[in-house]
Motif scaffolding. Sequence first.
Motif, PDB file in Angstrom:
ATOM      1  N   VAL A 147       0.850  -1.188   0.000  1.00  0.00           N
ATOM      2  CA  VAL A 147       0.000   0.000   0.000  1.00  0.00           C
ATOM      3  C   VAL A 147       0.891   1.245   0.000  1.00  0.00           C
ATOM      4  CG1 VAL A 147      -1.775   1.293   1.261  1.00  0.00           C
ATOM      5  CG2 VAL A 147      -1.834  -1.213   1.252  1.00  0.00           C
ATOM      6  N   VAL A 148       0.609   2.149  -0.943  1.00  0.00           N
ATOM      7  CA  VAL A 148       1.381   3.394  -1.062  1.00  0.00           C
ATOM      8  C   VAL A 148       0.839   4.408  -0.054  1.00  0.00           C
ATOM      9  CG1 VAL A 148       2.005   5.252  -2.664  1.00  0.00           C
ATOM     10  CG2 VAL A 148       1.611   2.945  -3.535  1.00  0.00           C
ATOM     11  N   PRO A 149       1.695   4.988   0.783  1.00  0.00           N
ATOM     12  CA  PRO A 149       1.176   6.011   1.706  1.00  0.00           C
ATOM     13  C   PRO A 149       0.678   7.228   0.924  1.00  0.00           C
ATOM     14  CG  PRO A 149       3.583   5.911   1.811  1.00  0.00           C
ATOM     15  CD  PRO A 149       3.155   4.808   0.892  1.00  0.00           C
ATOM     16  N   ALA A 150      -0.231   8.001   1.526  1.00  0.00           N
ATOM     17  CA  ALA A 150      -0.847   9.133   0.819  1.00  0.00           C
ATOM     18  C   ALA A 150       0.218  10.056   0.234  1.00  0.00           C
ATOM     19  CB  ALA A 150      -1.730   9.918   1.785  1.00  0.00           C
ATOM     20  N   GLY A 151       0.088  10.340  -1.044  1.00  0.00           N
ATOM     21  CA  GLY A 151       1.018  11.262  -1.705  1.00  0.00           C
ATOM     22  C   GLY A 151       2.309  10.592  -2.145  1.00  0.00           C
ATOM     23  N   GLY A 152       2.496   9.317  -1.772  1.00  0.00           N
ATOM     24  CA  GLY A 152       3.749   8.629  -2.099  1.00  0.00           C
ATOM     25  C   GLY A 152       3.667   7.867  -3.412  1.00  0.00           C
ATOM     26  N   ARG A 153       4.760   7.171  -3.756  1.00  0.00           N
ATOM     27  CA  ARG A 153       4.795   6.407  -5.009  1.00  0.00           C
ATOM     28  C   ARG A 153       5.215   4.956  -4.774  1.00  0.00           C
ATOM     29  NH1 ARG A 153       3.925   9.222  -9.260  1.00  0.00           N
ATOM     30  NH2 ARG A 153       4.679   7.637 -10.711  1.00  0.00           N
ATOM     31  N   PHE A 157       3.160   0.492   3.403  1.00  0.00           N
ATOM     32  CA  PHE A 157       2.265  -0.042   4.424  1.00  0.00           C
ATOM     33  C   PHE A 157       1.708  -1.390   3.982  1.00  0.00           C
ATOM     34  CE2 PHE A 157       0.898   4.599   5.426  1.00  0.00           C
ATOM     35  CZ  PHE A 157       1.981   4.764   6.291  1.00  0.00           C
ATOM     36  N   GLY A 158       1.200  -2.145   4.967  1.00  0.00           N
ATOM     37  CA  GLY A 158       0.404  -3.324   4.653  1.00  0.00           C
ATOM     38  C   GLY A 158      -1.050  -2.912   4.456  1.00  0.00           C
ATOM     39  N   THR A 159      -1.895  -3.879   4.228  1.00  0.00           N
ATOM     40  CA  THR A 159      -3.333  -3.586   4.101  1.00  0.00           C
ATOM     41  C   THR A 159      -3.956  -3.366   5.481  1.00  0.00           C
ATOM     42  OG1 THR A 159      -3.524  -5.974   3.799  1.00  0.00           O
ATOM     43  CG2 THR A 159      -3.815  -4.609   1.853  1.00  0.00           C
ATOM     44  N   THR A 180      -7.293  -1.042   6.022  1.00  0.00           N
ATOM     45  CA  THR A 180      -7.110   0.405   5.856  1.00  0.00           C
ATOM     46  C   THR A 180      -6.694   0.735   4.420  1.00  0.00           C
ATOM     47  OG1 THR A 180      -4.892   0.130   6.794  1.00  0.00           O
ATOM     48  CG2 THR A 180      -6.623   0.939   8.275  1.00  0.00           C
ATOM     49  N   SER A 181      -6.538  -0.279   3.584  1.00  0.00           N
ATOM     50  CA  SER A 181      -6.364  -0.068   2.146  1.00  0.00           C
ATOM     51  C   SER A 181      -7.761   0.039   1.521  1.00  0.00           C
ATOM     52  CB  SER A 181      -5.609  -1.252   1.534  1.00  0.00           C
ATOM     53  OG  SER A 181      -6.162  -2.476   1.989  1.00  0.00           O
ATOM     54  N   ALA A 182      -7.804   0.575   0.288  1.00  0.00           N
ATOM     55  CA  ALA A 182      -9.097   0.745  -0.381  1.00  0.00           C
ATOM     56  C   ALA A 182      -9.799  -0.599  -0.569  1.00  0.00           C
ATOM     57  CB  ALA A 182      -8.884   1.431  -1.723  1.00  0.00           C
ATOM     58  N   ILE A 183      -9.025  -1.661  -0.619  1.00  0.00           N
ATOM     59  CA  ILE A 183      -9.565  -3.020  -0.784  1.00  0.00           C
ATOM     60  C   ILE A 183      -8.544  -3.982  -0.184  1.00  0.00           C
ATOM     61  CG2 ILE A 183      -8.555  -3.206  -3.117  1.00  0.00           C
ATOM     62  CD1 ILE A 183     -10.939  -4.948  -3.953  1.00  0.00           C
ATOM     63  N   ALA A 184      -9.030  -5.100   0.368  1.00  0.00           N
ATOM     64  CA  ALA A 184      -8.104  -6.099   0.909  1.00  0.00           C
ATOM     65  C   ALA A 184      -7.343  -6.755  -0.246  1.00  0.00           C
ATOM     66  CB  ALA A 184      -8.872  -7.156   1.703  1.00  0.00           C
ATOM     67  N   GLY A 227      -9.797   6.404   1.701  1.00  0.00           N
ATOM     68  CA  GLY A 227      -9.981   7.768   2.218  1.00  0.00           C
ATOM     69  C   GLY A 227      -8.725   8.615   2.204  1.00  0.00           C
ATOM     70  N   GLY A 228      -7.830   8.409   1.246  1.00  0.00           N
ATOM     71  CA  GLY A 228      -6.664   9.285   1.082  1.00  0.00           C
ATOM     72  C   GLY A 228      -5.805   9.371   2.336  1.00  0.00           C
ATOM     73  N   TYR A 229      -5.472  10.592   2.734  1.00  0.00           N
ATOM     74  CA  TYR A 229      -4.533  10.762   3.855  1.00  0.00           C
ATOM     75  C   TYR A 229      -5.118  10.262   5.179  1.00  0.00           C
ATOM     76  CZ  TYR A 229      -7.287  14.951   4.908  1.00  0.00           C
ATOM     77  OH  TYR A 229      -8.318  15.794   5.205  1.00  0.00           O
ATOM     78  N   LYS A 230      -6.457  10.152   5.258  1.00  0.00           N
ATOM     79  CA  LYS A 230      -7.053   9.702   6.529  1.00  0.00           C
ATOM     80  C   LYS A 230      -6.798   8.205   6.746  1.00  0.00           C
ATOM     81  CE  LYS A 230     -10.519  13.326   6.461  1.00  0.00           C
ATOM     82  NZ  LYS A 230     -11.901  13.726   6.704  1.00  0.00           N
ATOM     83  N   GLY A 231      -7.066   7.405   5.705  1.00  0.00           N
ATOM     84  CA  GLY A 231      -6.779   5.965   5.807  1.00  0.00           C
ATOM     85  C   GLY A 231      -5.287   5.729   5.949  1.00  0.00           C
ATOM     86  N   SER A 232      -4.497   6.597   5.283  1.00  0.00           N
ATOM     87  CA  SER A 232      -3.041   6.466   5.353  1.00  0.00           C
ATOM     88  C   SER A 232      -2.564   6.675   6.796  1.00  0.00           C
ATOM     89  CB  SER A 232      -2.412   7.501   4.413  1.00  0.00           C
ATOM     90  OG  SER A 232      -1.053   7.266   4.242  1.00  0.00           O
ATOM     91  N   ALA A 233      -3.167   7.634   7.488  1.00  0.00           N
ATOM     92  CA  ALA A 233      -2.785   7.893   8.883  1.00  0.00           C
ATOM     93  C   ALA A 233      -3.164   6.705   9.770  1.00  0.00           C
ATOM     94  CB  ALA A 233      -3.465   9.165   9.385  1.00  0.00           C
ATOM     95  N   LEU A 234      -4.322   6.110   9.503  1.00  0.00           N
ATOM     96  CA  LEU A 234      -4.722   4.932  10.291  1.00  0.00           C
ATOM     97  C   LEU A 234      -3.764   3.767  10.035  1.00  0.00           C
ATOM     98  CD1 LEU A 234      -8.614   5.071   9.955  1.00  0.00           C
ATOM     99  CD2 LEU A 234      -7.250   5.554  11.989  1.00  0.00           C
TER     100      LEU A 234
END
Length: 335
Positions: A147-153, A157-159, A180-184, A227-234
Amino acid sequence: MPEARLPFDQLVSLLTSIFRKHGTSDAVAAVLAHNCASAQRDGSDSHGVFRIPGYLSTLASGWVDGHARPEVEDRAPGFVAVDAGNGFAQPALEAGRELLLDKARHNGIALMAIRNSHHFAALWPDVEPFASEGLVALAMVNSMACVVPAGGRKPLFGTNPISFAAPRAGHEPLVFDLATSAIAHGDVQIAAKEGKKLPEGYGVDADGNPTCDPEKVLNGGALLPFGGYKGSALSMMVELMAAALTGGNFSFEFDWSGHPGAKTPWTGELLIVIDPACGAGSDFAERTETLVQAMSDAGQQRQPGDRRYRQRAEAQRLGVALKEDDLTYLRGLVD
Ligand code: NDP
Ligand code: PYC
């Protein structure tokens, strides 16, 4: 695909034999079989029998110890640590469960920090039983860098799912369990197998460009947080709580390339259990029910967990639903 139905106990028994035959101790087989059969029963499709080939290839690769004996450490009045010994997280949880319960009841709150563990399953089975005993439980586990952190490439992260369970008066516990990823990752694999596209905004290809093709996500691409940066923070929080705090690996830290066939992330898990009787009073379960009713009155007819409980009830009446091909495959593993 034609559907078969098998009584829950028979599915547990079949899966127990499979795990035993393919490299686990009797104790580990019993825990994993119950967990996997429960996911299948409740329609947690990405973490039911779909996961058996991954468990078996991982055991065959030597990446995980199917005979590990977890070591429980009483670290502090509210802190249980478990070294899973490079085994699965669920037997580690089982090993420390009584101590965790004692501490939560005695102190009002306690946590369990599992490290050196592999979690390849749905997370709700780790929390729901606590809520069935009147406690509130929160669990999180990190997985593998996809999983790419928000704004990253770059995948980092894991799911990283989070699951929460609370007692609810007159009903099964209120439980949510979400990646916390858009999909498992499991659902991406299922989409690829079934030739389906992913919704927009779920994944990127190997060059970091948006894609709806699950094959491109799986082959060098990555997922996005929900949820973009919000899911990324979680997801960041899960890395810290499930790995840094427990002593487990971050999702980007382990290298399984020397174990072809390895699929289970070698990380950590954190559980926090609270006795709500120490809070505002002994009517927490009624307060949960009041909130659920209010949500329902506000128009939210489906609560998290409702679908699972419905499928569970159906499985209790008719047997657990399985694809015929999957049942044939499972039976072939013990013949
Ligand atoms: P979903 O998006 O399918 O569901 C997330 C939660 O939302 C569930 O509690 C679900 O309830 C609830 N829900 C779904 N739709 C609605 C709705 N319309 N209204 C209200 N609530 C709703 O789950 P994910 O795809 O995020 O995760 C799937 C599984 O993958 C989880 O069990 C997770 O633990 C597992 N996983 C495991 C990992 C690991 O490392 N071990 C990593 C990542 C994921 P219900 O259950 O009733 O459908
Ligand atoms: O579905 O994302 C997932 C997953 C990762 C590890 C186990 N399940």
